[in-house]
Design a protein around this motif. Structure first.
Motif, PDB file in Angstrom:
ATOM      1  N   PRO A  86       0.723  -1.205  -0.062  1.00 59.46           N
ATOM      2  CA  PRO A  86      -0.028  -0.100  -0.043  1.00 59.46           C
ATOM      3  C   PRO A  86       0.719   1.329  -0.037  1.00 59.46           C
ATOM      4  O   PRO A  86       1.906   1.333   0.337  1.00 59.46           O
ATOM      5  CB  PRO A  86      -0.922  -0.015   1.388  1.00 59.46           C
ATOM      6  N   TYR A 190      -8.724   1.571  -1.913  1.00 59.44           N
ATOM      7  CA  TYR A 190      -9.061   0.245  -1.203  1.00 59.44           C
ATOM      8  C   TYR A 190      -8.165   0.096   0.245  1.00 59.44           C
ATOM      9  O   TYR A 190      -6.990   0.488  -0.126  1.00 59.44           O
ATOM     10  CB  TYR A 190      -8.969  -0.838  -2.140  1.00 59.44           C
ATOM     11  N   ARG A 191      -8.679   0.000   1.068  1.00 55.55           N
ATOM     12  CA  ARG A 191      -7.946  -0.210   2.304  1.00 55.55           C
ATOM     13  C   ARG A 191      -8.393  -1.861   2.858  1.00 55.55           C
ATOM     14  O   ARG A 191      -9.681  -2.082   3.079  1.00 55.55           O
ATOM     15  CB  ARG A 191      -8.383   0.540   3.594  1.00 55.55           C
ATOM     16  N   TRP A 197      -2.935  -7.658   3.566  1.00 52.14           N
ATOM     17  CA  TRP A 197      -2.565  -7.721   2.153  1.00 52.14           C
ATOM     18  C   TRP A 197      -2.036  -9.027   1.594  1.00 52.14           C
ATOM     19  O   TRP A 197      -1.117  -9.676   2.223  1.00 52.14           O
ATOM     20  CB  TRP A 197      -2.078  -6.470   1.626  1.00 52.14           C
ATOM     21  N   SER A 201      -5.248  -9.707  -3.336  1.00 55.91           N
ATOM     22  CA  SER A 201      -6.078  -8.473  -3.079  1.00 55.91           C
ATOM     23  C   SER A 201      -5.423  -7.283  -3.831  1.00 55.91           C
ATOM     24  O   SER A 201      -5.783  -6.462  -4.431  1.00 55.91           O
ATOM     25  CB  SER A 201      -6.037  -8.030  -1.702  1.00 55.91           C
ATOM     26  N   PHE A 202      -4.150  -7.176  -4.107  1.00 56.76           N
ATOM     27  CA  PHE A 202      -3.499  -6.061  -4.778  1.00 56.76           C
ATOM     28  C   PHE A 202      -4.028  -6.247  -6.371  1.00 56.76           C
ATOM     29  O   PHE A 202      -4.316  -5.307  -6.996  1.00 56.76           O
ATOM     30  CB  PHE A 202      -1.922  -6.039  -4.703  1.00 56.76           C
ATOM     31  N   CYS A 205      -7.683  -5.527  -6.637  1.00 55.66           N
ATOM     32  CA  CYS A 205      -7.680  -4.114  -6.311  1.00 55.66           C
ATOM     33  C   CYS A 205      -7.490  -3.157  -7.427  1.00 55.66           C
ATOM     34  O   CYS A 205      -8.209  -2.358  -8.087  1.00 55.66           O
ATOM     35  CB  CYS A 205      -6.887  -3.572  -5.225  1.00 55.66           C
ATOM     36  N   PRO A 212      -4.270   0.930  -3.412  1.00 52.60           N
ATOM     37  CA  PRO A 212      -4.230   0.489  -1.955  1.00 52.60           C
ATOM     38  C   PRO A 212      -3.484   1.651  -1.007  1.00 52.60           C
ATOM     39  O   PRO A 212      -2.514   2.039  -1.484  1.00 52.60           O
ATOM     40  CB  PRO A 212      -3.343  -0.701  -1.965  1.00 52.60           C
TER      41      PRO A 212
END
Length: 280
Positions: A86, A190-191, A197, A201-202, A205, A212
Motif C-alpha cells: 500500500p 481500497y483499504r 494484504w 488483493s493487490f 484491487c 491500496p
C-alpha cells in the motif's frame, strides 16, 4: 463490529496493522515477492510519528498515476503497475494530514463525525463496508454530498488473506458496485481489513481500478481507551503527511466522536491542513 467477532485474535491482528497511506506524489516501498502476503509492521509506540523502521528500507520514488480512466470493466486483467505494497503517507508539502474512518457507516456514530467535519469545513476519507453501505444508503449519500472520499473496505470485513481469489473478488467487487450505485462513482481507494494484504488483493484491487492505501497512525479507538487517550495519541503522532486511522463503527463510538471534536480544532490551530488524496 459483528464481523470482527467472527475472527479469533482480532486484537492481535489489529496490532499488526500499522501500514502507511499516500496522496499525490508519494514514495513507495520496494516490492517483496508478489506471492507473499504483505505483513504490516507492528504498532507504533505511542508518541511516535512517521513510519516504523521496517518501512524506512528500500524506498523508490514513484508518482501516483491512475491505473484506469473512468469506470473500468469489472475484473479485467490487471494492468501494470500492480502494487505489492500500500502507498505511504502524504508528501510533506506544507502541514497536511489525512483523517480516515473505517468500518462504517454507522447511523449512531457517522452523523456526529460528519457534523464535526462540516463545522470545521474539512474533508476526510471513509472506508466503508459494503453490507453496511447497502443498509444505510442515505448515510453513504450524505458522506459523498459533503465532499468526503469514500473508499472500499470490503463487504463483510473478513481477513482477506484467508479468502480464495474468487472470495476476494466478491468482497471487493460487490462493495465497489454498491458504492457506485449509491453515489454514482466507483471508489478509487481500497483499504484491507486488519491491514492484511496479499497478491490476490493487490491484483483484484487493480482490476477494479483502485489503489491500496493504509495508514501511519492508528488511534486504536476500537479498544475504547477513553477520548482523552485518543486525543493524546493524535497530538503526539501529528506530523506533516500523517494518515490517521479512526473508526466510525464498532465499539464505543462516542469516544471517537468526542475525541475528534477535541483534536480536530487543535490540528487546525497548529497550522495543519486536513486534506484527502486526489486522483491525478
Amino acid at each position: 463490529m459483528k464481523n470482527d467477532q467472527r475472527l479469533p485474535g482480532r486484537r492481535a491482528l489489529l496490532r499488526l496493522a500499522a501500514g502507511l497511506g499516500t496522496a499525490g506524489a508519494v514514495r513507495v516501498i520496494a516490492a517483496d515477492p508478489a506471492s507473499e502476503p504483505f505483513r504490516p509492521a507492528a504498532e507504533l509506540p505511542e508518541g511516535a510519528a512517521g513510519s516504523p523502521a521496517v518501512h524506512q528500507e528500500l524506498h523508490s520514488s514513484h508518482r501516483l498515476q491512475p491505473m484506469t480512466e473512468g469506470s473500468p470493466p469489472r475484473f479485467r486483467p490487471a494492468a501494470p503497475p500492480v502494487r505489492t505494497r500500500p502507498f505511504e503517507k502524504l508528501p510533506e508539502v506544507g502541514h497536511a494530514m489525512v483523517l480516515t474512518f473505517d468500518d462504517g457507516p454507522d447511523p449512531l456514530c457517522t452523523p456526529h463525525i460528519l457534523a464535526t467535519l462540516r463545522k470545521h469545513d474539512v474533508r476526510a476519507m471513509f472506508f466503508i463496508c459494503g453490507e453496511k453501505a447497502d443498509g444505510n444508503r442515505d448515510l453513504v449519500r450524505a458522506i459523498a454530498e459533503d465532499g468526503h472520499t469514500i473508499g472500499n473496505h470490503s463487504w463483510t470485513h473478513p481477513l482477506v488473506t484467508r479468502l480464495s481469489r474468487a472470495g476476494v473478488r466478491d468482497e471487493l467487487g460487490s462493495t465497489s458496485e454498491v458504492i457506485e450505485k449509491i453515489t454514482g462513482n466507483p471508489p478509487f481507494w481500497y483499504r484491507a481489513p486488519y491491514g492484511s494484504w496479499n497478491r490476490n488483493s493487490f491484483e483484484i484491487c487493480a482490476q477494479l481500478g483502485m489503489e491500496p492505501i493504509a495508514w501511519t497512525l492508528d488511534t486504536l479507538d476500537w479498544t475504547e481507551p477513553g477520548a482523552g487517550t485518543i486525543v493524546r495519541r493524535v497530538r503526539q503522532g501529528a506530523a506533516p503527511g500523517v494518515v490517521v486511522l479512526s473508526r466510525d463503527a464498532g465499539g464505543n463510538g462516542s469516544q471517537s466522536v468526542s475525541a475528534l471534536r477535541r483534536y480536530l480544532p487543535e490540528l487546525l490551530d497548529a497550522g495543519y491542513r486536513i486534506t484527502v488524496p486526489r486522483r491525478r
